[in-house]
Design a protein around this motif. Structure first.
Motif, PDB file in Angstrom:
ATOM      1  N   PHE A  44     127.408  -2.468 -64.243  1.00  0.00           N
ATOM      2  CA  PHE A  44     128.017  -2.639 -63.058  1.00  0.00           C
ATOM      3  C   PHE A  44     127.891  -0.963 -62.776  1.00  0.00           C
ATOM      4  O   PHE A  44     128.746  -0.329 -63.309  1.00  0.00           O
ATOM      5  CB  PHE A  44     129.216  -3.266 -63.164  1.00  0.00           C
ATOM      6  N   GLU A  45     127.494  -0.992 -61.468  1.00  0.00           N
ATOM      7  CA  GLU A  45     127.751   0.523 -60.626  1.00  0.00           C
ATOM      8  C   GLU A  45     128.757   0.356 -59.587  1.00  0.00           C
ATOM      9  O   GLU A  45     128.621  -0.619 -58.841  1.00  0.00           O
ATOM     10  CB  GLU A  45     126.348   0.733 -59.865  1.00  0.00           C
ATOM     11  N   ILE A  46     129.763   1.126 -59.772  1.00  0.00           N
ATOM     12  CA  ILE A  46     130.902   0.872 -58.733  1.00  0.00           C
ATOM     13  C   ILE A  46     131.002   2.505 -58.051  1.00  0.00           C
ATOM     14  O   ILE A  46     131.383   3.482 -58.776  1.00  0.00           O
ATOM     15  CB  ILE A  46     132.288   0.942 -59.433  1.00  0.00           C
ATOM     16  N   GLU A  47     130.939   2.507 -56.654  1.00  0.00           N
ATOM     17  CA  GLU A  47     131.109   3.549 -56.102  1.00  0.00           C
ATOM     18  C   GLU A  47     132.304   3.694 -55.447  1.00  0.00           C
ATOM     19  O   GLU A  47     132.871   2.799 -54.630  1.00  0.00           O
ATOM     20  CB  GLU A  47     129.896   3.388 -54.929  1.00  0.00           C
ATOM     21  N   ALA A  70     131.136  11.022 -53.074  1.00  0.00           N
ATOM     22  CA  ALA A  70     131.382   9.611 -53.755  1.00  0.00           C
ATOM     23  C   ALA A  70     131.311  10.211 -55.115  1.00  0.00           C
ATOM     24  O   ALA A  70     130.336  10.998 -55.785  1.00  0.00           O
ATOM     25  CB  ALA A  70     130.271   8.554 -53.563  1.00  0.00           C
ATOM     26  N   ASN A  71     131.808   9.452 -56.078  1.00  0.00           N
ATOM     27  CA  ASN A  71     131.503   9.241 -57.313  1.00  0.00           C
ATOM     28  C   ASN A  71     131.209   7.672 -57.823  1.00  0.00           C
ATOM     29  O   ASN A  71     131.567   6.878 -57.118  1.00  0.00           O
ATOM     30  CB  ASN A  71     132.870   9.362 -58.312  1.00  0.00           C
ATOM     31  N   TRP A  72     130.229   7.555 -58.988  1.00  0.00           N
ATOM     32  CA  TRP A  72     129.941   6.535 -59.369  1.00  0.00           C
ATOM     33  C   TRP A  72     130.455   6.133 -60.658  1.00  0.00           C
ATOM     34  O   TRP A  72     130.256   7.174 -61.813  1.00  0.00           O
ATOM     35  CB  TRP A  72     128.415   6.209 -59.414  1.00  0.00           C
ATOM     36  N   LEU A  73     131.005   4.889 -60.871  1.00  0.00           N
ATOM     37  CA  LEU A  73     131.407   4.582 -62.362  1.00  0.00           C
ATOM     38  C   LEU A  73     130.239   3.346 -62.971  1.00  0.00           C
ATOM     39  O   LEU A  73     130.097   2.536 -62.090  1.00  0.00           O
ATOM     40  CB  LEU A  73     132.544   3.759 -62.349  1.00  0.00           C
ATOM     41  N   TYR A  74     129.821   3.687 -64.352  1.00  0.00           N
ATOM     42  CA  TYR A  74     129.044   2.788 -64.517  1.00  0.00           C
ATOM     43  C   TYR A  74     129.852   2.153 -65.919  1.00  0.00           C
ATOM     44  O   TYR A  74     130.292   2.721 -66.969  1.00  0.00           O
ATOM     45  CB  TYR A  74     127.858   3.543 -65.318  1.00  0.00           C
ATOM     46  N   LEU A  75     129.585   0.491 -65.875  1.00  0.00           N
ATOM     47  CA  LEU A  75     130.354   0.118 -66.940  1.00  0.00           C
ATOM     48  C   LEU A  75     129.719  -1.382 -67.249  1.00  0.00           C
ATOM     49  O   LEU A  75     129.254  -1.836 -66.399  1.00  0.00           O
ATOM     50  CB  LEU A  75     131.964  -0.043 -66.757  1.00  0.00           C
ATOM     51  N   LYS A  76     130.144  -2.084 -68.285  1.00  0.00           N
ATOM     52  CA  LYS A  76     129.368  -3.306 -68.491  1.00  0.00           C
ATOM     53  C   LYS A  76     130.105  -4.485 -68.255  1.00  0.00           C
ATOM     54  O   LYS A  76     129.626  -5.673 -68.073  1.00  0.00           O
ATOM     55  CB  LYS A  76     129.271  -3.394 -70.103  1.00  0.00           C
ATOM     56  N   SER A  77     131.415  -4.401 -67.744  1.00  0.00           N
ATOM     57  CA  SER A  77     132.154  -5.662 -67.458  1.00  0.00           C
ATOM     58  C   SER A  77     133.019  -5.253 -66.187  1.00  0.00           C
ATOM     59  O   SER A  77     133.761  -3.987 -66.112  1.00  0.00           O
ATOM     60  CB  SER A  77     133.093  -6.226 -68.601  1.00  0.00           C
ATOM     61  N   THR A  78     133.126  -6.112 -65.642  1.00  0.00           N
ATOM     62  CA  THR A  78     134.484  -6.009 -64.386  1.00  0.00           C
ATOM     63  C   THR A  78     135.364  -7.119 -64.529  1.00  0.00           C
ATOM     64  O   THR A  78     135.835  -7.555 -63.431  1.00  0.00           O
ATOM     65  CB  THR A  78     133.679  -6.063 -62.947  1.00  0.00           C
ATOM     66  N   THR A  79     135.735  -7.575 -65.552  1.00  0.00           N
ATOM     67  CA  THR A  79     136.742  -8.296 -65.836  1.00  0.00           C
ATOM     68  C   THR A  79     137.754  -7.685 -66.901  1.00  0.00           C
ATOM     69  O   THR A  79     137.292  -6.861 -67.909  1.00  0.00           O
ATOM     70  CB  THR A  79     136.387  -9.527 -66.619  1.00  0.00           C
ATOM     71  N   THR A  90     130.188   9.537 -62.878  1.00  0.00           N
ATOM     72  CA  THR A  90     129.188  10.549 -62.317  1.00  0.00           C
ATOM     73  C   THR A  90     129.228  10.919 -60.984  1.00  0.00           C
ATOM     74  O   THR A  90     129.761  10.008 -60.288  1.00  0.00           O
ATOM     75  CB  THR A  90     127.557  10.122 -62.812  1.00  0.00           C
ATOM     76  N   SER A  91     128.877  12.214 -60.530  1.00  0.00           N
ATOM     77  CA  SER A  91     129.090  12.608 -59.261  1.00  0.00           C
ATOM     78  C   SER A  91     127.644  12.383 -58.334  1.00  0.00           C
ATOM     79  O   SER A  91     127.456  12.783 -57.345  1.00  0.00           O
ATOM     80  CB  SER A  91     129.460  14.132 -59.170  1.00  0.00           C
ATOM     81  N   GLU A  92     126.596  12.124 -59.418  1.00  0.00           N
ATOM     82  CA  GLU A  92     125.373  11.582 -58.825  1.00  0.00           C
ATOM     83  C   GLU A  92     124.983  10.535 -58.909  1.00  0.00           C
ATOM     84  O   GLU A  92     125.012  10.161 -60.264  1.00  0.00           O
ATOM     85  CB  GLU A  92     124.317  12.726 -59.174  1.00  0.00           C
ATOM     86  N   LYS A  93     124.559   9.693 -58.176  1.00  0.00           N
ATOM     87  CA  LYS A  93     124.385   8.270 -58.492  1.00  0.00           C
ATOM     88  C   LYS A  93     123.018   8.200 -59.319  1.00  0.00           C
ATOM     89  O   LYS A  93     122.072   8.818 -59.365  1.00  0.00           O
ATOM     90  CB  LYS A  93     123.778   7.634 -57.167  1.00  0.00           C
TER      91      LYS A  93
END
Length: 146
Positions: A44-47, A70-79, A90-93
């Motif tokens: 999951f990519e969260i902006e 923007a910052n982007w968060l990358y994670l395996k779950s949204t629960t 990250t500060s770069e997509k």
């Protein structure tokens, strides 16, 4: 030099000093929505968007400039709750390594219904992540995951 001339000179000098020293000062405000996209590999990519105003000491303008970012968060779950050690920020997509990417040793991101709460802290510098807060989730390009 007249009294008025001395006063005018002091005001100009004070304005220049304030412009130079205020170069580091800024305010930044987080947007209230976080945009979530599920990538093809299941990540999951969260902006997290933000905007602000800052003074630029290089142009000596007394007026602050506006910016968006923007910052982007990358994670395996949204629960549930995801620990900071499992999140790439990250500060770069899509830059998941290198200078733009960071991992937080402390803190977490918690999900409930259509919202999330970000509470991250960098372990090595003991600094709080600048975009901690509560966000409403907006799912982009796909259905909401179950």
């Amino acid at each position: 030099m007249t009294l008025f001339g001395k006063m005018k000179l002091r005001v100009v000098a004070l304005g220049i000093c304030i412009s130079v020293f205020a170069g580091c000062s800024a305010y930044e405000k987080n947007e209230t929505e976080a945009h979530v996209t599920q990538l093809s590999d299941g990540t999951f990519e969260i902006e997290l968007r933000f905007h602000g105003r800052a003074y630029n000491p290089h142009n000596l303008s007394p007026f602050p400039g506006r910016y968006r970012g923007a910052n982007w968060l990358y994670l395996k779950s949204t629960t549930g709750t995801v620990p900071g050690s499992e999140i790439i920020v990250t500060s770069e997509k899509a830059k998941l390594s290198g200078y733009a990417a960071d991992r937080f040793q402390k803190g977490s991101v918690s999900f409930s219904d259509d919202s999330m709460t970000v509470k991250l802290e960098a372990g090595r510098y003991r600094s709080i992540y600048g975009h901690n807060g509560h966000y409403r989730l907006v799912h982009v390009g796909a259905q909401k995951p179950n």
